[in-house]
Design a protein around this motif. Structure first.
Motif, mmCIF file in Angstrom:
data_model
loop_
_atom_site.group_PDB
_atom_site.id
_atom_site.type_symbol
_atom_site.label_atom_id
_atom_site.label_comp_id
_atom_site.label_asym_id
_atom_site.label_seq_id
_atom_site.Cartn_x
_atom_site.Cartn_y
_atom_site.Cartn_z
ATOM 1 N N GLU A 1 0.728 -1.018 19.050
ATOM 2 C CA GLU A 1 1.256 -0.089 19.955
ATOM 3 C C GLU A 1 0.497 1.285 19.784
ATOM 4 N N HIS A 2 0.159 2.045 20.835
ATOM 5 C CA HIS A 2 -0.351 3.359 20.649
ATOM 6 C C HIS A 2 0.277 4.420 19.941
ATOM 7 N N ASP A 3 1.572 4.381 19.685
ATOM 8 C CA ASP A 3 2.518 5.290 18.920
ATOM 9 C C ASP A 3 2.441 5.027 17.610
ATOM 10 N N HIS A 4 1.817 4.021 17.185
ATOM 11 C CA HIS A 4 1.537 3.664 15.913
ATOM 12 C C HIS A 4 -0.131 3.838 15.217
ATOM 13 N N ARG A 5 -0.955 4.447 16.033
ATOM 14 C CA ARG A 5 -2.218 4.694 15.948
ATOM 15 C C ARG A 5 -2.543 5.992 15.431
ATOM 16 N N GLU A 6 -3.474 6.365 14.537
ATOM 17 C CA GLU A 6 -3.705 7.474 14.161
ATOM 18 C C GLU A 6 -2.865 8.197 13.187
ATOM 19 N N LYS A 7 -2.178 7.085 12.525
ATOM 20 C CA LYS A 7 -1.173 7.880 11.440
ATOM 21 C C LYS A 7 -1.750 7.298 9.885
ATOM 22 N N GLY A 8 -2.800 6.527 10.039
ATOM 23 C CA GLY A 8 -3.245 6.227 8.672
ATOM 24 C C GLY A 8 -2.835 4.879 8.496
ATOM 25 N N TYR A 9 -2.097 4.133 9.248
ATOM 26 C CA TYR A 9 -1.693 2.867 8.950
ATOM 27 C C TYR A 9 -3.022 1.838 8.952
ATOM 28 N N ALA A 10 -3.782 2.089 9.757
ATOM 29 C CA ALA A 10 -5.108 0.991 9.914
ATOM 30 C C ALA A 10 -5.789 1.546 8.493
ATOM 31 N N ARG A 11 -6.131 2.420 8.235
ATOM 32 C CA ARG A 11 -6.928 2.960 7.043
ATOM 33 C C ARG A 11 -6.207 2.353 5.742
ATOM 34 N N ASP A 12 -4.999 2.294 5.551
ATOM 35 C CA ASP A 12 -4.245 1.713 4.271
ATOM 36 C C ASP A 12 -4.509 0.208 4.710
ATOM 37 N N ALA A 13 -4.167 -0.346 5.594
ATOM 38 C CA ALA A 13 -4.429 -1.850 5.630
ATOM 39 C C ALA A 13 -5.842 -2.417 5.610
ATOM 40 N N ILE A 14 -6.667 -1.582 5.871
ATOM 41 C CA ILE A 14 -8.185 -1.859 5.774
ATOM 42 C C ILE A 14 -8.290 -1.816 4.336
ATOM 43 N N ASN A 15 -8.003 -0.682 3.706
ATOM 44 C CA ASN A 15 -8.191 -0.718 2.162
ATOM 45 C C ASN A 15 -7.427 -1.561 1.466
ATOM 46 N N LEU A 16 -6.104 -2.188 1.664
ATOM 47 C CA LEU A 16 -5.636 -3.399 1.169
ATOM 48 C C LEU A 16 -6.272 -4.548 1.230
ATOM 49 N N THR A 17 -6.808 -4.850 2.370
ATOM 50 C CA THR A 17 -7.543 -5.934 2.892
ATOM 51 C C THR A 17 -8.765 -6.240 2.157
ATOM 52 N N VAL A 18 -9.589 -4.971 1.978
ATOM 53 C CA VAL A 18 -10.805 -5.228 1.422
ATOM 54 C C VAL A 18 -10.586 -5.432 -0.279
ATOM 55 N N ASP A 19 -9.634 -4.653 -0.722
ATOM 56 C CA ASP A 19 -9.183 -4.915 -2.027
ATOM 57 C C ASP A 19 -9.019 -6.381 -2.555
ATOM 58 N N GLY B 1 0.857 -1.167 -0.095
ATOM 59 C CA GLY B 1 0.004 0.036 0.008
ATOM 60 C C GLY B 1 0.838 1.164 0.024
ATOM 61 N N LYS B 2 0.283 2.233 0.449
ATOM 62 C CA LYS B 2 0.846 3.661 0.330
ATOM 63 C C LYS B 2 1.925 3.820 1.655
ATOM 64 N N GLN B 3 1.382 3.303 2.881
ATOM 65 C CA GLN B 3 2.091 3.556 4.047
ATOM 66 C C GLN B 3 2.552 1.886 4.655
ATOM 67 N N VAL B 4 1.632 1.044 4.418
ATOM 68 C CA VAL B 4 2.066 -0.556 4.901
ATOM 69 C C VAL B 4 2.027 -1.571 3.861
ATOM 70 N N PHE B 5 2.809 -2.564 4.258
ATOM 71 C CA PHE B 5 2.373 -3.888 3.364
ATOM 72 C C PHE B 5 1.976 -4.789 4.107
ATOM 73 N N LEU B 6 1.045 -5.549 3.512
ATOM 74 C CA LEU B 6 0.694 -6.773 4.185
ATOM 75 C C LEU B 6 1.378 -8.118 3.884
ATOM 76 N N ARG B 7 1.768 -9.009 4.843
ATOM 77 C CA ARG B 7 2.594 -10.071 4.443
ATOM 78 C C ARG B 7 1.981 -11.317 5.341
ATOM 79 N N ALA B 8 2.517 -12.750 4.796
ATOM 80 C CA ALA B 8 2.157 -13.709 5.560
ATOM 81 C C ALA B 8 2.773 -13.832 6.899
ATOM 82 N N LEU B 9 2.175 -14.840 7.970
ATOM 83 C CA LEU B 9 3.073 -15.081 9.043
ATOM 84 C C LEU B 9 4.227 -15.843 8.753
#
Length: 174
Positions: free
Chosen positions: A98-116, A6-14
């Motif tokens: 972690e709280h310091d990773h929240r509200e930076k758009g990471y979750a939004r990017d991850a949800i968009n990637l997941t739904v796509d 994605g733009k800020q994150v990538f999703l990978r396997a375990l």
């Protein structure tokens, strides 16, 4: 599975190197009520889980690790669950640990990637999620990504002897 970028994150396997993070996250009692967990996870069971085939068509679930693009740091995970190839739907949950990773758009990017991924690769017609009615940040996150509130499960989650309502959200493929 290849990496989903994605733009800020990538999703990978375990990977086996994720055991320590999984051990920490799965044994965090603060989220047990959401995941229906009632006892700690052993490292041994987590190692078995990670080493088992991660096939959503067989297990009807899949965990994807969320990694920040620049640092490659693993910051959370997306869980796909209750996958139904017959009905073309899947449930989705997300954790930014972690709280310091929240509200930076990471979750939004991850949800968009997941739904796509669910719509275009798994051929899902819909993705759904369950959110406690007082989890305003998650409600805002999913609503801003096009999920619609379609139901309320009254007294659904028992948290420390107090029942909480849970909303059901859904995003249907156009």
């Amino acid at each position: 599975m290849t990496v989903i970028i994605g733009k800020q994150v990538f999703l990978r396997a375990l990977e086996p190197s994720d055991i320590d993070l999984l051990y920490e996250w799965e044994n965090n009692v603060d989220v047990w009520n959401i995941s229906d967990t009632v006892q700690p996870f052993s490292r041994f069971n987590l190692e078995k889980y990670v080493s088992s085939p991660q096939d959503i068509y067989t297990q009807h679930q899949l965990r994807l690790m969320i990694c920040e693009i620049n640092t490659k740091e693993t910051i959370g995970c997306v869980d796909l669950f209750d996958f139904s190839p017959l009905h073309n739907r899947v449930g989705c949950g997300i954790l930014i640990a972690e709280h310091d990773h929240r509200e930076k758009g990471y979750a939004r990017d991850a949800i968009n990637l997941t739904v796509d991924h669910c719509f275009n690769f798994l051929d899902c017609h819909q993705v759904y999620c369950n959110i406690l009615e007082d989890n305003f940040k998650s409600i805002n996150l999913f609503e801003n990504q096009g999920f619609k509130r379609i139901g309320l499960k009254k007294d659904w989650i028992n948290k420390n002897g107090k029942y909480q309502n849970e909303y059901l959200y859904q995003k249907v493929k156009n």
